[in-house]
Design a protein around this motif. Structure first.
Motif, PDB file in Angstrom:
ATOM      1  N   LEU A   1       0.836  -1.199   0.000  1.00  0.00           N
ATOM      2  CA  LEU A   1       0.000   0.000   0.000  1.00  0.00           C
ATOM      3  C   LEU A   1       0.873   1.252   0.000  1.00  0.00           C
ATOM      4  O   LEU A   1       0.636   2.187  -0.770  1.00  0.00           O
ATOM      5  CB  LEU A   1      -0.939   0.004   1.204  1.00  0.00           C
ATOM      6  CG  LEU A   1      -1.813   1.252   1.357  1.00  0.00           C
ATOM      7  CD1 LEU A   1      -2.748   1.415   0.161  1.00  0.00           C
ATOM      8  CD2 LEU A   1      -2.599   1.189   2.655  1.00  0.00           C
ATOM      9  N   SER A   2       1.889   1.273   0.838  1.00  0.00           N
ATOM     10  CA  SER A   2       2.801   2.426   0.897  1.00  0.00           C
ATOM     11  C   SER A   2       3.500   2.629  -0.439  1.00  0.00           C
ATOM     12  O   SER A   2       3.598   3.754  -0.942  1.00  0.00           O
ATOM     13  CB  SER A   2       3.844   2.218   2.002  1.00  0.00           C
ATOM     14  OG  SER A   2       3.225   2.085   3.249  1.00  0.00           O
ATOM     15  N   PHE A   3       3.960   1.551  -1.025  1.00  0.00           N
ATOM     16  CA  PHE A   3       4.642   1.589  -2.321  1.00  0.00           C
ATOM     17  C   PHE A   3       3.735   2.201  -3.388  1.00  0.00           C
ATOM     18  O   PHE A   3       4.128   3.100  -4.131  1.00  0.00           O
ATOM     19  CB  PHE A   3       5.034   0.150  -2.695  1.00  0.00           C
ATOM     20  CG  PHE A   3       5.905   0.022  -3.896  1.00  0.00           C
ATOM     21  CD1 PHE A   3       7.281   0.007  -3.769  1.00  0.00           C
ATOM     22  CD2 PHE A   3       5.353  -0.123  -5.165  1.00  0.00           C
ATOM     23  CE1 PHE A   3       8.100  -0.141  -4.891  1.00  0.00           C
ATOM     24  CE2 PHE A   3       6.155  -0.266  -6.279  1.00  0.00           C
ATOM     25  CZ  PHE A   3       7.533  -0.274  -6.138  1.00  0.00           C
ATOM     26  N   LYS A   4       2.499   1.724  -3.456  1.00  0.00           N
ATOM     27  CA  LYS A   4       1.551   2.210  -4.469  1.00  0.00           C
ATOM     28  C   LYS A   4       1.161   3.664  -4.221  1.00  0.00           C
ATOM     29  O   LYS A   4       1.056   4.459  -5.158  1.00  0.00           O
ATOM     30  CB  LYS A   4       0.296   1.329  -4.507  1.00  0.00           C
ATOM     31  CG  LYS A   4       0.550  -0.086  -4.957  1.00  0.00           C
ATOM     32  CD  LYS A   4       1.001  -0.131  -6.395  1.00  0.00           C
ATOM     33  CE  LYS A   4       1.164  -1.556  -6.876  1.00  0.00           C
ATOM     34  NZ  LYS A   4       1.600  -1.626  -8.256  1.00  0.00           N
ATOM     35  N   LEU A   5       0.932   4.029  -2.966  1.00  0.00           N
ATOM     36  CA  LEU A   5       0.572   5.415  -2.646  1.00  0.00           C
ATOM     37  C   LEU A   5       1.687   6.385  -3.021  1.00  0.00           C
ATOM     38  O   LEU A   5       1.430   7.457  -3.578  1.00  0.00           O
ATOM     39  CB  LEU A   5       0.250   5.555  -1.154  1.00  0.00           C
ATOM     40  CG  LEU A   5      -1.068   4.986  -0.680  1.00  0.00           C
ATOM     41  CD1 LEU A   5      -1.166   5.081   0.845  1.00  0.00           C
ATOM     42  CD2 LEU A   5      -2.235   5.713  -1.322  1.00  0.00           C
ATOM     43  N   ILE A   6       2.921   6.019  -2.722  1.00  0.00           N
ATOM     44  CA  ILE A   6       4.056   6.881  -3.054  1.00  0.00           C
ATOM     45  C   ILE A   6       4.183   7.036  -4.563  1.00  0.00           C
ATOM     46  O   ILE A   6       4.351   8.142  -5.067  1.00  0.00           O
ATOM     47  CB  ILE A   6       5.356   6.336  -2.425  1.00  0.00           C
ATOM     48  CG1 ILE A   6       5.305   6.510  -0.913  1.00  0.00           C
ATOM     49  CG2 ILE A   6       6.585   7.024  -3.004  1.00  0.00           C
ATOM     50  CD1 ILE A   6       6.414   5.793  -0.170  1.00  0.00           C
ATOM     51  N   GLY A   7       4.099   5.947  -5.281  1.00  0.00           N
ATOM     52  CA  GLY A   7       4.181   6.022  -6.741  1.00  0.00           C
ATOM     53  C   GLY A   7       3.097   6.906  -7.330  1.00  0.00           C
ATOM     54  O   GLY A   7       3.342   7.729  -8.214  1.00  0.00           O
ATOM     55  N   TYR A   8       1.873   6.772  -6.810  1.00  0.00           N
ATOM     56  CA  TYR A   8       0.762   7.583  -7.314  1.00  0.00           C
ATOM     57  C   TYR A   8       0.952   9.056  -6.957  1.00  0.00           C
ATOM     58  O   TYR A   8       0.792   9.935  -7.799  1.00  0.00           O
ATOM     59  CB  TYR A   8      -0.562   7.060  -6.738  1.00  0.00           C
ATOM     60  CG  TYR A   8      -1.754   7.817  -7.238  1.00  0.00           C
ATOM     61  CD1 TYR A   8      -2.259   7.595  -8.513  1.00  0.00           C
ATOM     62  CD2 TYR A   8      -2.379   8.775  -6.449  1.00  0.00           C
ATOM     63  CE1 TYR A   8      -3.342   8.301  -8.984  1.00  0.00           C
ATOM     64  CE2 TYR A   8      -3.464   9.488  -6.908  1.00  0.00           C
ATOM     65  CZ  TYR A   8      -3.943   9.241  -8.181  1.00  0.00           C
ATOM     66  OH  TYR A   8      -5.024   9.953  -8.638  1.00  0.00           O
ATOM     67  N   ALA A   9       1.306   9.316  -5.704  1.00  0.00           N
ATOM     68  CA  ALA A   9       1.458  10.700  -5.252  1.00  0.00           C
ATOM     69  C   ALA A   9       2.581  11.427  -5.985  1.00  0.00           C
ATOM     70  O   ALA A   9       2.468  12.611  -6.286  1.00  0.00           O
ATOM     71  CB  ALA A   9       1.713  10.734  -3.744  1.00  0.00           C
ATOM     72  N   LEU A  10       3.657  10.710  -6.268  1.00  0.00           N
ATOM     73  CA  LEU A  10       4.803  11.339  -6.923  1.00  0.00           C
ATOM     74  C   LEU A  10       4.684  11.314  -8.440  1.00  0.00           C
ATOM     75  O   LEU A  10       5.426  11.999  -9.138  1.00  0.00           O
ATOM     76  CB  LEU A  10       6.105  10.658  -6.483  1.00  0.00           C
ATOM     77  CG  LEU A  10       6.418  10.746  -4.990  1.00  0.00           C
ATOM     78  CD1 LEU A  10       7.692   9.979  -4.675  1.00  0.00           C
ATOM     79  CD2 LEU A  10       6.523  12.188  -4.531  1.00  0.00           C
TER      80      LEU A  10
ATOM     81  N   LEU B   1      -0.898   8.165   6.509  1.00  0.00           N
ATOM     82  CA  LEU B   1      -0.018   7.790   5.400  1.00  0.00           C
ATOM     83  C   LEU B   1       0.096   8.941   4.394  1.00  0.00           C
ATOM     84  O   LEU B   1       1.188   9.255   3.924  1.00  0.00           O
ATOM     85  CB  LEU B   1      -0.540   6.526   4.707  1.00  0.00           C
ATOM     86  CG  LEU B   1      -0.547   5.252   5.546  1.00  0.00           C
ATOM     87  CD1 LEU B   1      -1.189   4.113   4.768  1.00  0.00           C
ATOM     88  CD2 LEU B   1       0.857   4.879   5.991  1.00  0.00           C
ATOM     89  N   ALA B   2      -1.035   9.561   4.081  1.00  0.00           N
ATOM     90  CA  ALA B   2      -1.018  10.687   3.143  1.00  0.00           C
ATOM     91  C   ALA B   2      -0.181  11.842   3.693  1.00  0.00           C
ATOM     92  O   ALA B   2       0.574  12.478   2.949  1.00  0.00           O
ATOM     93  CB  ALA B   2      -2.444  11.149   2.846  1.00  0.00           C
TER      94      ALA B   2
ATOM     95  N   ASP C   1       9.706   2.354   4.515  1.00  0.00           N
ATOM     96  CA  ASP C   1       9.987   1.715   5.801  1.00  0.00           C
ATOM     97  C   ASP C   1       9.332   2.471   6.957  1.00  0.00           C
ATOM     98  O   ASP C   1       8.790   1.869   7.887  1.00  0.00           O
ATOM     99  CB  ASP C   1      11.492   1.607   6.038  1.00  0.00           C
ATOM    100  CG  ASP C   1      12.170   0.640   5.078  1.00  0.00           C
ATOM    101  OD1 ASP C   1      11.466  -0.198   4.461  1.00  0.00           O
ATOM    102  OD2 ASP C   1      13.409   0.736   4.933  1.00  0.00           O
ATOM    103  N   GLN C   2       9.366   3.789   6.886  1.00  0.00           N
ATOM    104  CA  GLN C   2       8.759   4.627   7.919  1.00  0.00           C
ATOM    105  C   GLN C   2       7.242   4.426   7.943  1.00  0.00           C
ATOM    106  O   GLN C   2       6.638   4.308   9.015  1.00  0.00           O
ATOM    107  CB  GLN C   2       9.090   6.099   7.650  1.00  0.00           C
ATOM    108  CG  GLN C   2       8.438   7.078   8.584  1.00  0.00           C
ATOM    109  CD  GLN C   2       8.681   8.526   8.148  1.00  0.00           C
ATOM    110  OE1 GLN C   2       9.462   8.793   7.226  1.00  0.00           O
ATOM    111  NE2 GLN C   2       8.019   9.457   8.780  1.00  0.00           N
ATOM    112  N   MET C   3       6.633   4.350   6.779  1.00  0.00           N
ATOM    113  CA  MET C   3       5.189   4.162   6.697  1.00  0.00           C
ATOM    114  C   MET C   3       4.787   2.781   7.211  1.00  0.00           C
ATOM    115  O   MET C   3       3.786   2.646   7.918  1.00  0.00           O
ATOM    116  CB  MET C   3       4.714   4.373   5.257  1.00  0.00           C
ATOM    117  CG  MET C   3       4.868   5.819   4.796  1.00  0.00           C
ATOM    118  SD  MET C   3       4.617   6.037   3.033  1.00  0.00           S
ATOM    119  CE  MET C   3       2.850   5.792   2.901  1.00  0.00           C
ATOM    120  N   VAL C   4       5.564   1.765   6.895  1.00  0.00           N
ATOM    121  CA  VAL C   4       5.279   0.400   7.356  1.00  0.00           C
ATOM    122  C   VAL C   4       5.463   0.315   8.874  1.00  0.00           C
ATOM    123  O   VAL C   4       4.661  -0.303   9.578  1.00  0.00           O
ATOM    124  CB  VAL C   4       6.173  -0.626   6.632  1.00  0.00           C
ATOM    125  CG1 VAL C   4       6.043  -2.001   7.259  1.00  0.00           C
ATOM    126  CG2 VAL C   4       5.824  -0.683   5.152  1.00  0.00           C
ATOM    127  N   ALA C   5       6.508   0.959   9.387  1.00  0.00           N
ATOM    128  CA  ALA C   5       6.805   0.916  10.820  1.00  0.00           C
ATOM    129  C   ALA C   5       5.729   1.610  11.654  1.00  0.00           C
ATOM    130  O   ALA C   5       5.609   1.346  12.849  1.00  0.00           O
ATOM    131  CB  ALA C   5       8.165   1.546  11.090  1.00  0.00           C
TER     132      ALA C   5
END
Length: 104
Positions: free
Chosen positions: A24-33, A60-61, A46-50
């Protein structure tokens, strides 16, 4: 692994919580950027998962929006055609939304 029904899916995903949060973090970052996720994004992921399972979508946003990757991303210029379309539609939209019929 056999999954039976919605509850079975939920139970299965709970066993994979870290993987789900990472993806989820991976996909959100890719979409946002608006780009492919790079190795330099790994600390943010890693920070978002932790942050754990009680983290909200808003949390997360916020982590993405305050990240250096998001704040320092290159600005994209609008295409000239799109800019003209937006400029041309602004007056019509505001007139239509004003409730004044026949004033276009």
């Amino acid at each position: 692994t056999e999954i039976s029904g919605a509850q079975g899916l939920i139970d299965y995903l709970r066993t994979k919580e870290d993987q789900v949060r990472r993806q989820l973090s991976f996909k959100l970052i890719g979409y946002a950027l608006g780009r492919t996720v790079l190795p330099s994004d790994t600390p943010l992921i890693d920070q978002m998962v932790a942050a754990g399972g009680n983290t909200t979508f808003a949390d997360l946003a916020a982590q993405i929006a305050t990240s250096k990757q998001f704040r320092n991303r290159p600005a994209r210029e609008m295409a000239p055609v799109a800019a003209k379309q937006i400029a041309g539609n602004t007056t019509k939209t505001s007139v239509r939304n004003s409730g004044k019929a026949g004033t276009e």
